[in-house]
Design a protein around this motif. Structure first.
Motif, PDB file in Angstrom:
ATOM      1  N   GLY A   1       0.822  -1.208   0.000  1.00 38.31           N
ATOM      2  CA  GLY A   1       0.000   0.000   0.000  1.00 38.31           C
ATOM      3  C   GLY A   1       0.851   1.250   0.000  1.00 38.31           C
ATOM      4  N   MET A   2       1.228   1.665  -1.177  1.00 36.38           N
ATOM      5  CA  MET A   2       1.981   2.922  -1.294  1.00 36.38           C
ATOM      6  C   MET A   2       1.098   3.992  -1.938  1.00 36.38           C
ATOM      7  SD  MET A   2       5.874   1.954  -2.342  1.00 36.38           S
ATOM      8  CE  MET A   2       6.718   0.496  -1.796  1.00 36.38           C
TER       9      MET A   2
ATOM     10  N   THR B   1      -3.905  -0.930  -5.111  1.00 36.34           N
ATOM     11  CA  THR B   1      -3.190  -1.949  -4.355  1.00 36.34           C
ATOM     12  C   THR B   1      -3.435  -3.336  -4.963  1.00 36.34           C
ATOM     13  OG1 THR B   1      -3.783  -0.574  -2.469  1.00 36.34           O
ATOM     14  CG2 THR B   1      -2.647  -2.671  -2.027  1.00 36.34           C
TER      15      THR B   1
ATOM     16  N   SER C   1       0.368  -0.978 -18.635  1.00 36.69           N
ATOM     17  CA  SER C   1       0.637  -0.879 -17.193  1.00 36.69           C
ATOM     18  C   SER C   1       2.099  -1.166 -16.844  1.00 36.69           C
ATOM     19  CB  SER C   1      -0.272  -1.844 -16.418  1.00 36.69           C
ATOM     20  OG  SER C   1       0.086  -3.186 -16.681  1.00 36.69           O
TER      21      SER C   1
ATOM     22  N   GLY D   1       5.164  -0.086 -10.292  1.00 35.74           N
ATOM     23  CA  GLY D   1       6.541  -0.185  -9.796  1.00 35.74           C
ATOM     24  C   GLY D   1       7.398   1.036 -10.119  1.00 35.74           C
TER      25      GLY D   1
ATOM     26  N   GLN E   1      14.150  18.668 -18.114  1.00 40.60           N
ATOM     27  CA  GLN E   1      13.761  17.271 -17.968  1.00 40.60           C
ATOM     28  C   GLN E   1      13.777  16.519 -19.302  1.00 40.60           C
ATOM     29  OE1 GLN E   1       9.769  16.144 -16.753  1.00 40.60           O
ATOM     30  NE2 GLN E   1      10.643  14.998 -15.070  1.00 40.60           N
TER      31      GLN E   1
END
Ligand SMILES: Cc1cc2nc3c(=O)[nH]c(=O)nc-3n(C[C@H](O)[C@H](O)[C@H](O)COP(=O)(O)OP(=O)(O)OC[C@H]3O[C@@H](n4cnc5c(N)ncnc54)[C@H](O)[C@@H]3O)c2cc1C
Lengths: 380, 341
Positions: A131-132, A164, A358, A363, B229
């Motif tokens: 859970g970030m 999540t 995705s 990540g 950037q």
């Protein structure tokens, strides 16, 4: 200027026997699973399969025996992982715990936390999620708002985690909460949260293909005891940083489209193997090189180094490679992707065409990774 | 890199920084032989790194030679160092004494009869400066390594886009030394491709370092362009490409030390070729107009990459070989093959 270091790292001869064993196991276990399901690899959730892997001793392979681990080498583990992914085994249920949360607890967790979690994870019975991200905190992780307020004996948590993966089927979450609203990075703390705690609502979110793997997790006055704080208060940011080197360099960072690569080669071979030979050769060259880069990072992790920069390089190059696969398949074959009713190639093509966007988000996005690399180059 | 390779790398890089200067490269492009540079390389045994010690060489491995070849690429050394290294390796394996002088590699159509060589070698690197050429010729039972003196060969001058000499040689019944050698018929192309891949990885490293340095120096809109950037993201891509090229080439060298390495060499040449196309484009974009001038040295690396990527088999040719072989083995065999090598 600092450049990256990618030293060659060769898998020891002794891993050959293990590889054969894993292959024989997979040939038996996966023989009835269709290619399109196998294409999900580490997004595929199959508790029974995870339990079998646990019984084989293929989860928590590097962990100490006293926590249910097997004290195997990093290379044994690497071989098991890459064989699972290349074959398309449904390893998603235990993936996060094995890759990320287990090592995190070994590094920063308390004895109690380790005893509570690790043996069950290694058996393939206990699943974790990360859970970030939050509604207003994606790339800007330090903007985390979900707040953990100090109360008697623990913390009271309020807020929302978003995207999540696997929360709907996990037992615990490693969560990043804000314990100090005054500080930015130093106000963040990691917790091990029992997802059965009162006040937690988990709502699966359908992705564009109609699959539900990621979730919204709402915390309403959730009590988390002191004993579930991971590491120390305020060091969540640094701990997350260490975690990400494990998250970003594994074989899953270039093998997520491998099932399509295989079906593409099969399809081209059927057509005589003249067409597309150059493109296939190029894909192979990239695959083999990425594998060497990923192995190199595994070697550094094994020596206790922190190859965070190199891991970002692997993830960025890996995602570009994986995302190119459906493009190449489309250019070379031009078949319409199908959902149900097609053959292995068009079914896998449909799944990956819809999934690859995705790969450069989860990540850490492509832009964030390249920002990290640019910092490594001394530009920021 | 092991300790020996680190020491080797330092000393070769120092030597090349001193002797493969911009002045030297410019003079070489105008046809001058960079004698001081070459003599220094010879004096330090670098042309014979892959020759066993009992034949007068350094007895090093391909993984050691990687360090030397990479430095040669990084410094755009305008000499046939890679060619000499590969030639020495082939000659030693064939049991032929390494001659004094400058030895290059010859690809072409040859006829070998009673110790005499006839035929034509095309695009021979630095032939006009060389004293000898090495070729592989298929004979009845196998493959023979050939060491040919170039005094009796007719020579047509030509060059590549890096303005390195790439000449045509004609042989008519020239007396040569020969020796059986355990190498495939296309072994010269194969190991030439290996050497070029490593040189290219070196040139790509140079592009990364040079482009980052330039981005930190050049100021526009009141700040170094490296603070933008858009530029940072481009340089990140450039650096990942050179990192990939480096490990692909190192992997091929390690494979060559172990034995049959045609797969890994093909992988390296293809991967390095792809990296070159991406990296040269970014490096020039970051440098703006100044990088497009002859005066600025960037093109010594980019023109070499454009030339080298087509030499000893282009990426496209090697990719086609890799792809055909993979399709012949079948889709399900790819993974076992990749992991079984
Ligand atoms: C399939 C999937 C699974 C996931 N699983 C999890 C999970 O299990 N746990 C979890 O915590 N999170 C998970 N995530 C969330 C993921 O970590 C975030 O999507 C990611 O961090 C990006 O955040 P965002 O989606 O809010 O995009 P944003 O941060 O809003 O970014 C949108 C775009 O803007 C760009 N951008 C943002 N900031 C900058 C900048 N400073 N410079 C340049 N460009 C910038 C990004 O690169 C991106 O292209 C998952 C996501 C996906 C797609």
């Amino acid at each position: 200027m600092q450049t990256f270091r990618f030293d060659l790292c060769e898998l020891p001869e002794e891993t050959r026997g293990l590889r054969e064993e894993v292959r024989a196991f997979l040939a038996e276990e996966l023989k009835t699973i269709p290619a399109v399901i196998r294409a999900q690899t580490w997004s595929g959730h199959d508790q029974a399969f995870s339990a079998k892997m646990g019984a084989k001793g293929w989860i928590g392979m590097r962990w100490p025996k006293k926590y249910g681990g097997h004290e195997r080498s990093a290379f044994d583990r690497y071989v098991v992982l890459e064989e699972m992914l290349a074959a398309g085994a449904p390893v998603g249920a235990h993936w996060i715990g094995d890759r990320q949360s287990g090592p995190l607890l070994l590094n920063f967790g308390t004895e109690e936390q380790r005893q509570l979690i690790l043996p069950k994870v290694a058996k393939g019975e206990c699943f974790l999620c990360i859970g970030m991200s939050e509604p207003d905190s994606g790339s800007d992780l330090a903007a985390t708002r979900t707040k953990a307020e100090k109360v008697d004996g623990g913390y009271k948590v309020n807020g929302t985690k978003l995207w999540t993966s696997g929360a709907n089927r996990a037992h615990y979450m490693i969560a990043l909460f804000r314990t100090d609203p005054e500080k930015k990075h130093d106000g963040l703390t990691q917790f091990l949260v029992d997802l059965k705690s009162p006040g937690i609502t988990i709502r699966p979110i359908s992705d564009l293909a109609g699959n539900s793997h990621f979730n919204e997790v709402v915390f309403q006055d959730v009590f988390v005891p002191d004993s579930m704080l991971v590491g120390s208060e305020g060091s969540g940011w640094a701990q997350v940083g260490a975690e990400l080197a494990f998250e970003r360099s594994g074989p899953e960072r270039y093998l997520s489209s491998y099932l399509l690569m295989k079906e593409l080669i099969r399809e081209l071979s059927k057509r005589g193997g003249e067409e597309g030979a150059k493109e296939v050769g190029r894909l192979i060259a990239h695959l083999v090189t990425l594998r060497q880069m990923s192995l190199s990072v595994a070697g550094m992790l094994d020596k206790g180094e922190n190859p965070a920069l190199e891991a970002s390089v692997v993830k960025d190059l890996g995602a570009v490679f994986e995302q190119d696969m459906p493009v190449k398949a489309h250019e070379l074959i031009g078949a319409e992707p199908t959902i149900g009713g097609g053959d292995d190639f068009t079914e896998v093509l449909a799944y990956l065409t819809q999934t690859v966007p995705s790969f450069s988000l989860r990540g850490g996005t492509r832009e964030i990774l390249r920002g990290i690399i640019a910092r490594g180059l001394g530009l920021r | 890199m092991n300790e020996l390779q680190t020491i080797l790398s330092d000393s070769v890089n120092r030597l090349l920084a001193d002797y493969s200067t911009k002045q030297t490269i410019v003079a070489a492009e105008q046809g001058e032989w960079p004698k001081a540079l070459w003599d220094e390389l010879v004096a330090n045994g670098l042309t014979r790194v892959l020759v066993p010690e009992d034949m007068g060489g350094a007895g090093a491995t391909w993984s050691d030679a990687y360090v030397v070849l990479k430095a040669a690429g990084e410094h755009a050394a305008p000499v046939p160092l890679a060619e000499a290294i590969v030639a020495g390796w082939i000659l030693a394996r064939a049991g032929i004494a390494i001659p004094d002088g400058i030895v290059t590699l010859m690809e072409g159509d040859f006829l070998l009869k009673e110790g005499r060589l006839s035929g034509k070698a095309t695009r021979v690197p630095f032939a006009r400066h060389a004293t000898h050429g090495v070729a592989l010729v298929k004979s009845g039972w196998g493959v023979e390594a050939v060491l040919a003196p170039l005094d009796y060969a007719r020579l047509d001058k030509d060059q590549n886009v890096a303005r390195e000499a790439r000449d045509t040689l004609y042989f008519e019944r020239v007396v040569v030394e020969t020796g059986w050698v355990e190498l495939p018929e296309d072994g010269l192309r194969l190991f030439g491709a290996l050497a070029r891949s490593v040189q290219m990885a070196g040139a790509l490293d140079y592009l990364t370092k040079q482009s980052v340095a330039y981005a930190n120096e050049r100021t526009q809109f009141g700040k170094p362009i490296g603070k933008f950037q858009a530029i940072q993201q481009q340089l990140a891509v450039l650096s990942t490409q050179s990192a990939a090229a480096g490990i692909a080439a190192a992997h091929a060298c390690a494979a060559a030390d172990k034995g049959e390495a045609s797969f890994e060499i093909a992988v390296a040449k293809v991967r390095v070729d792809d990296a070159s196309s991406i990296a040269t484009s970014i490096a020039h974009q970051v440098h703006g107009a100044i990088g497009f001038t002859y005066e600025h040295g960037l093109h010594f690396a980019t023109r070499r990459l454009w030339a080298w990527r087509a030499e000893f088999g282009s990426g496209a040719e090697w990719a086609e070989e890799l792809g055909r072989a993979a399709m012949e083995r079948g889709a399900d065999e790819l993974w076992p093959y990749v992991t079984g090598r």
